[in-house]
Motif scaffolding. Sequence first.
Motif, PDB file in Angstrom:
ATOM      1  N   THR A  56       0.548  -0.964   0.139  1.00 33.49           N
ATOM      2  CA  THR A  56      -0.157  -0.045  -0.306  1.00 33.49           C
ATOM      3  C   THR A  56       0.837   1.707  -0.197  1.00 33.49           C
ATOM      4  O   THR A  56       2.270   1.284   1.231  1.00 33.49           O
ATOM      5  N   TRP A  57       0.978   2.184  -1.087  1.00 37.39           N
ATOM      6  CA  TRP A  57       1.277   2.739  -0.769  1.00 37.39           C
ATOM      7  C   TRP A  57       1.209   4.131  -0.222  1.00 37.39           C
ATOM      8  O   TRP A  57      -0.244   4.806  -0.764  1.00 37.39           O
ATOM      9  N   GLY A  66      12.359   7.781  -9.371  1.00 38.98           N
ATOM     10  CA  GLY A  66      11.467   7.368 -10.640  1.00 38.98           C
ATOM     11  C   GLY A  66      10.298   7.672  -9.189  1.00 38.98           C
ATOM     12  O   GLY A  66       9.359   8.314  -8.664  1.00 38.98           O
ATOM     13  N   PRO A  67       9.161   6.872 -10.746  1.00 36.64           N
ATOM     14  CA  PRO A  67       7.823   7.214 -10.550  1.00 36.64           C
ATOM     15  C   PRO A  67       7.296   5.941  -9.678  1.00 36.64           C
ATOM     16  O   PRO A  67       7.752   5.177  -8.862  1.00 36.64           O
ATOM     17  N   VAL A  68       6.048   6.603  -8.448  1.00 34.40           N
ATOM     18  CA  VAL A  68       6.271   5.641  -7.248  1.00 34.40           C
ATOM     19  C   VAL A  68       4.305   5.251  -7.556  1.00 34.40           C
ATOM     20  O   VAL A  68       3.923   6.037  -7.669  1.00 34.40           O
ATOM     21  N   PRO A  69       4.512   3.768  -7.327  1.00 35.55           N
ATOM     22  CA  PRO A  69       3.403   3.397  -7.475  1.00 35.55           C
ATOM     23  C   PRO A  69       2.290   4.324  -6.628  1.00 35.55           C
ATOM     24  O   PRO A  69       2.497   4.026  -5.806  1.00 35.55           O
ATOM     25  N   THR A  70       0.495   4.255  -7.361  1.00 37.65           N
ATOM     26  CA  THR A  70      -0.654   5.135  -6.771  1.00 37.65           C
ATOM     27  C   THR A  70      -1.868   3.894  -5.849  1.00 37.65           C
ATOM     28  O   THR A  70      -2.058   3.657  -7.061  1.00 37.65           O
ATOM     29  N   GLY A  71      -2.051   3.969  -5.010  1.00 34.02           N
ATOM     30  CA  GLY A  71      -3.297   2.592  -4.907  1.00 34.02           C
ATOM     31  C   GLY A  71      -4.347   3.815  -5.546  1.00 34.02           C
ATOM     32  O   GLY A  71      -4.994   4.950  -5.783  1.00 34.02           O
ATOM     33  N   SER A  73      -7.403   4.429  -4.354  1.00 35.25           N
ATOM     34  CA  SER A  73      -8.321   5.404  -3.306  1.00 35.25           C
ATOM     35  C   SER A  73      -7.823   6.642  -3.841  1.00 35.25           C
ATOM     36  O   SER A  73      -7.878   7.949  -3.610  1.00 35.25           O
ATOM     37  N   GLU A  74      -6.497   6.837  -4.224  1.00 34.96           N
ATOM     38  CA  GLU A  74      -5.768   8.544  -4.334  1.00 34.96           C
ATOM     39  C   GLU A  74      -5.811   8.912  -5.260  1.00 34.96           C
ATOM     40  O   GLU A  74      -4.961  10.117  -5.844  1.00 34.96           O
ATOM     41  N   LEU A  75      -6.778   8.152  -6.760  1.00 38.63           N
ATOM     42  CA  LEU A  75      -6.420   8.409  -7.891  1.00 38.63           C
ATOM     43  C   LEU A  75      -8.068   8.523  -8.461  1.00 38.63           C
ATOM     44  O   LEU A  75      -8.835   8.428  -8.059  1.00 38.63           O
ATOM     45  N   PRO A  76      -7.804   9.539  -9.164  1.00 36.13           N
ATOM     46  CA  PRO A  76      -9.360  10.019  -9.709  1.00 36.13           C
ATOM     47  C   PRO A  76     -10.075   9.897 -10.690  1.00 36.13           C
ATOM     48  O   PRO A  76      -9.934   8.086 -10.297  1.00 36.13           O
ATOM     49  N   GLY A 169       0.385  10.043  -8.234  1.00 39.15           N
ATOM     50  CA  GLY A 169      -1.139  10.239  -7.596  1.00 39.15           C
ATOM     51  C   GLY A 169      -1.395  10.468  -8.987  1.00 39.15           C
ATOM     52  O   GLY A 169      -2.652  11.331  -8.832  1.00 39.15           O
ATOM     53  N   ARG A 170      -1.629  10.164 -10.063  1.00 36.90           N
ATOM     54  CA  ARG A 170      -2.103  10.581 -11.872  1.00 36.90           C
ATOM     55  C   ARG A 170      -2.570   9.383 -12.546  1.00 36.90           C
ATOM     56  O   ARG A 170      -1.201   8.039 -12.329  1.00 36.90           O
ATOM     57  N   TRP A 171      -3.534   9.387 -13.324  1.00 37.48           N
ATOM     58  CA  TRP A 171      -3.212   7.519 -14.161  1.00 37.48           C
ATOM     59  C   TRP A 171      -2.466   8.499 -15.089  1.00 37.48           C
ATOM     60  O   TRP A 171      -2.129   9.480 -15.276  1.00 37.48           O
ATOM     61  N   ARG A 172      -1.867   6.652 -15.215  1.00 32.44           N
ATOM     62  CA  ARG A 172      -0.969   6.957 -16.795  1.00 32.44           C
ATOM     63  C   ARG A 172      -0.897   6.056 -17.951  1.00 32.44           C
ATOM     64  O   ARG A 172      -0.911   5.426 -17.246  1.00 32.44           O
ATOM     65  N   CYS A 173      -0.830   6.482 -18.936  1.00 30.85           N
ATOM     66  CA  CYS A 173      -1.357   4.547 -20.423  1.00 30.85           C
ATOM     67  C   CYS A 173       0.116   4.674 -20.217  1.00 30.85           C
ATOM     68  O   CYS A 173       1.131   5.579 -20.237  1.00 30.85           O
ATOM     69  N   THR A 174       0.026   3.600 -20.043  1.00 31.67           N
ATOM     70  CA  THR A 174       0.958   2.624 -20.408  1.00 31.67           C
ATOM     71  C   THR A 174       1.212   1.561 -21.478  1.00 31.67           C
ATOM     72  O   THR A 174       1.897   1.481 -22.169  1.00 31.67           O
TER      73      THR A 174
END
Length: 179
Positions: A56-57, A66-71, A73-76, A169-174
């Motif tokens: 759980t981040w 580097g980028p940190v994964p976000t759960g 509950s913390e995303l739009p 803290g945001r969605w990113r298209c991979t």
Amino acid sequence: MTAPSRPAPPAGRSALRLTVVPTPQPPLDPRPALRLVQPGRPVPRPVPHPGPRPRTWTGRPADEFGPVPTGRSELPSAGETGRRLLTTALEALAGRRPLAQVRPLTSAGVYAALSAGRRPVWCAAGHAPVLLGRVRVCEPVDGVAEISAVAYRDGRAHAVAARLEGLDGRWRCTALQIG
């Protein structure tokens, strides 16, 4: 009756002898079941070792780069972000907006593939607007969303899908697939 005599060894060689060599291991216990199971005592069970637990981040650790994964509950909302991403990407491929507007929504690999110059024929040809149908969202893992939709242009339908991951803290298209 007499025992048969053994032939003599060839000249210059000695007779073979059998020598018993003691083994370095202890002898096998002929009663393993009696040793393990005794009346009135429970059978010993192996200790279970649980697998890795999901992380759980709660924020960026001080020693991580580097980028940190976000759960989740913390995303739009993944649906709104997915619709915005797909609409922006399709309009950029159709030439209706600059491709640079897609960059903050995508990973470096997806942006490089979009900017490589290869565009689907149905996106590049024609002047009709690209319309996006209902966006469907599936979240297989915490912090990951897979979205799909149907894009319409000039009366034809085309499948579009993307994978969004929660980073910083945001969605990113991979991953982006345009059919």
